[in-house]
Motif scaffolding. Structure first.
Motif, mmCIF file in Angstrom:
data_model
loop_
_atom_site.group_PDB
_atom_site.id
_atom_site.type_symbol
_atom_site.label_atom_id
_atom_site.label_comp_id
_atom_site.label_asym_id
_atom_site.label_seq_id
_atom_site.Cartn_x
_atom_site.Cartn_y
_atom_site.Cartn_z
ATOM 1 N N GLU A 25 51.556 40.004 6.117
ATOM 2 C CA GLU A 25 53.112 39.576 5.711
ATOM 3 C C GLU A 25 53.142 40.771 4.706
ATOM 4 O O GLU A 25 52.573 40.766 3.625
ATOM 5 C CB GLU A 25 53.346 38.424 5.338
ATOM 6 C CG GLU A 25 54.883 38.251 4.769
ATOM 7 C CD GLU A 25 55.706 37.854 5.874
ATOM 8 O OE1 GLU A 25 56.938 38.097 5.673
ATOM 9 O OE2 GLU A 25 55.328 37.280 6.963
ATOM 10 N N TYR A 26 54.222 41.702 4.599
ATOM 11 C CA TYR A 26 54.503 42.633 3.603
ATOM 12 C C TYR A 26 55.671 42.113 2.724
ATOM 13 O O TYR A 26 56.531 41.359 3.237
ATOM 14 C CB TYR A 26 55.198 44.008 4.395
ATOM 15 C CG TYR A 26 53.964 44.842 5.193
ATOM 16 C CD1 TYR A 26 53.238 45.680 4.256
ATOM 17 C CD2 TYR A 26 53.749 44.543 6.378
ATOM 18 C CE1 TYR A 26 52.011 46.277 5.118
ATOM 19 C CE2 TYR A 26 52.833 45.035 7.097
ATOM 20 C CZ TYR A 26 51.977 46.088 6.556
ATOM 21 O OH TYR A 26 51.034 46.769 7.201
ATOM 22 N N GLY A 27 55.459 42.491 1.508
ATOM 23 C CA GLY A 27 56.383 41.884 0.489
ATOM 24 C C GLY A 27 57.728 42.728 0.370
ATOM 25 O O GLY A 27 57.623 43.878 1.002
ATOM 26 N N ALA B 196 55.372 50.890 2.901
ATOM 27 C CA ALA B 196 54.181 50.324 3.842
ATOM 28 C C ALA B 196 54.744 49.975 5.155
ATOM 29 O O ALA B 196 54.123 50.056 6.177
ATOM 30 C CB ALA B 196 53.342 49.240 3.221
ATOM 31 N N VAL B 197 55.939 49.228 5.271
ATOM 32 C CA VAL B 197 56.571 48.699 6.394
ATOM 33 C C VAL B 197 57.179 50.037 7.322
ATOM 34 O O VAL B 197 56.771 50.141 8.411
ATOM 35 C CB VAL B 197 57.856 47.724 6.086
ATOM 36 C CG1 VAL B 197 58.623 47.438 7.332
ATOM 37 C CG2 VAL B 197 57.266 46.702 5.138
ATOM 38 N N LEU B 198 57.649 51.070 6.489
ATOM 39 C CA LEU B 198 58.041 52.291 7.300
ATOM 40 C C LEU B 198 56.727 53.087 8.017
ATOM 41 O O LEU B 198 56.832 53.452 8.890
ATOM 42 C CB LEU B 198 58.662 52.954 6.311
ATOM 43 C CG LEU B 198 59.972 52.590 5.828
ATOM 44 C CD1 LEU B 198 60.687 53.542 5.044
ATOM 45 C CD2 LEU B 198 61.094 52.578 6.923
ATOM 46 N N ALA B 199 55.749 53.057 7.212
ATOM 47 C CA ALA B 199 54.396 53.382 7.688
ATOM 48 C C ALA B 199 53.871 52.842 8.909
ATOM 49 O O ALA B 199 53.541 53.359 9.717
ATOM 50 C CB ALA B 199 53.179 53.490 6.579
ATOM 51 N N LEU C 204 61.724 56.012 10.588
ATOM 52 C CA LEU C 204 63.245 55.319 10.111
ATOM 53 C C LEU C 204 63.401 55.897 8.631
ATOM 54 O O LEU C 204 62.311 56.132 7.642
ATOM 55 C CB LEU C 204 62.909 53.968 10.028
ATOM 56 C CG LEU C 204 62.857 53.237 11.590
ATOM 57 C CD1 LEU C 204 62.792 51.633 11.224
ATOM 58 C CD2 LEU C 204 64.208 53.582 12.305
ATOM 59 N N GLY C 205 64.531 56.061 8.174
ATOM 60 C CA GLY C 205 64.834 56.394 6.723
ATOM 61 C C GLY C 205 64.817 54.985 5.940
ATOM 62 O O GLY C 205 64.963 55.406 4.704
ATOM 63 N N ARG C 206 64.836 53.892 6.377
ATOM 64 C CA ARG C 206 64.814 52.777 5.414
ATOM 65 C C ARG C 206 64.645 51.740 6.371
ATOM 66 O O ARG C 206 64.587 51.541 7.763
ATOM 67 C CB ARG C 206 66.367 52.676 4.984
ATOM 68 C CG ARG C 206 67.321 52.146 6.039
ATOM 69 C CD ARG C 206 68.806 51.783 5.431
ATOM 70 N NE ARG C 206 69.769 51.472 6.354
ATOM 71 C CZ ARG C 206 70.197 50.238 6.979
ATOM 72 N NH1 ARG C 206 69.320 49.282 6.586
ATOM 73 N NH2 ARG C 206 71.038 50.209 7.849
ATOM 74 N N GLY D 29 60.321 41.545 11.740
ATOM 75 C CA GLY D 29 60.734 41.582 10.251
ATOM 76 C C GLY D 29 59.670 42.246 9.559
ATOM 77 O O GLY D 29 59.312 43.547 9.662
ATOM 78 N N ARG D 30 58.949 41.750 8.430
ATOM 79 C CA ARG D 30 58.067 42.263 7.634
ATOM 80 C C ARG D 30 56.467 41.509 7.977
ATOM 81 O O ARG D 30 55.505 41.887 7.133
ATOM 82 C CB ARG D 30 58.361 41.886 6.026
ATOM 83 C CG ARG D 30 59.499 42.684 5.818
ATOM 84 C CD ARG D 30 59.659 42.298 4.182
ATOM 85 N NE ARG D 30 60.676 43.266 3.574
ATOM 86 C CZ ARG D 30 60.569 44.292 3.113
ATOM 87 N NH1 ARG D 30 59.415 44.710 2.863
ATOM 88 N NH2 ARG D 30 61.666 45.120 2.791
#
Length: 281
Positions: free
Chosen positions: A247-249, A255-258, A268-270, A231-232
């Motif tokens: 944990e990403y907010g 930041a998650v895509l990075a 990923l696009g999203r 997840g995050r």
């Protein structure tokens, strides 16, 4: 697979074409696969179809530089090994749940691989946190691996192998144990990729499947540890067991895509979200 597809796959793994289908070549390809191609179930939460067809698997794993879950990863790996001269047999397995019971039929796919110099081996690049190297098919003792101690035994409470006896090497069902705990029950009957279509459909659609209820992207790191984005939550575990987590907010999608891009090589696009495969809230 044609020669150009083989070269592209080996390029994805950063591996040279082996001269012969030996155990040494299998071990190198197995480890490189675990380090390079992530175990992930993102397609389920991105609205992408999971298609068990050799060309579609190669398009995803090699062309799109994605990962996949067991059917996709071991399906693609089987095609590569076959093209390199290994004798490969897909096998069906049922993963043990927390209550100690095997899962649904065709729950998992693993590979029985014959080498030209060292007999048969159990290869599995699609089980997440699993052995880094193939396991000897006929060895019923403990097999040491960087990921733990593994053992293949005859299935069932009364099996000789489970009691520590020699057993037979070709039992109808086998249990794979990691550090003394049963991981999955393995059938020895040969299968083909198409046999796993129902299992892949169930794991991609059923609310009872853990794949539809969670997000995971994971691979082995160069030092023998593991990096996982659930997840995050990012978890980086070193070979000595030390762990770092972050944990990403909800507002940190970029930041998650990075992380997907820089740590797993996935563009990923999203950000995929459990239960939002169509991208809507």
């Amino acid at each position: 697979m044609n020669p150009s597809e083989v070269d592209a796959y080996l390029g994805r793994l950063g591996a040279a074409r082996p001269a012969r289908p030996t155990l040494g070549a299998l071990r190198e390809l197995h480890l490189r696969h675990l380090r390079t191609v992530p175990f992930e179930n993102l397609s389920i939460h991105l609205g992408e179809a999971v298609v068990l067809d050799e060309k579609r698997l190669l398009d995803k794993v090699v062309g799109a530089r994605r990962g996949g879950f067991c059917y996709e990863l071991n399906g693609a790996f089987a095609a590569l090994l076959d093209a390199l001269g290994f004798e490969v047999t897909p096998l069906a397995a049922r993963v043990y749940g927390p209550e100690g019971r095997p899962g649904v039929p065709y729950d998992h796919m693993a590979l029985r691989v014959r080498t030209v110099d060292a007999g048969e081996w159990l290869a599995d690049v699609g089980f997440g946190a699993h052995s880094h190297y193939p396991l000897s098919w006929r060895d019923r003792g403990e097999q040491a691996d960087p990921a733990g101690s593994f053992r293949i035994v005859e299935a069932g409470p009364d099996a000789a192998g489970a009691r520590g006896g020699s057993g037979t090497a070709d039992a109808v069902d086998l249990d794979l144990l990691k550090d003394g705990e049963r991981e999955y029950r393995l059938e020895t009957r040969p299968r083909v990729l198409a046999d796993f279509v129902t299992g892949a459909w169930w794991h991609s659609t059923s609310p009872e499947s853990h794949f539809t209820r969670s997000l995971v992207c994971s691979r082995v790191t160069g030092d023998g540890g593991r990096i996982t984005l659930s997840g995050r939550r990012l978890k980086v575990t070193a070979a000595d067991g030390t762990r770092e987590e972050h944990e990403y907010g909800e507002g940190e999608d970029e930041a998650v895509l990075a992380v997907y891009r820089e740590r797993f090589g996935i563009e990923l696009g999203r950000v995929p979200v459990v239960g939002k495969a169509d991208g809507r809230d």
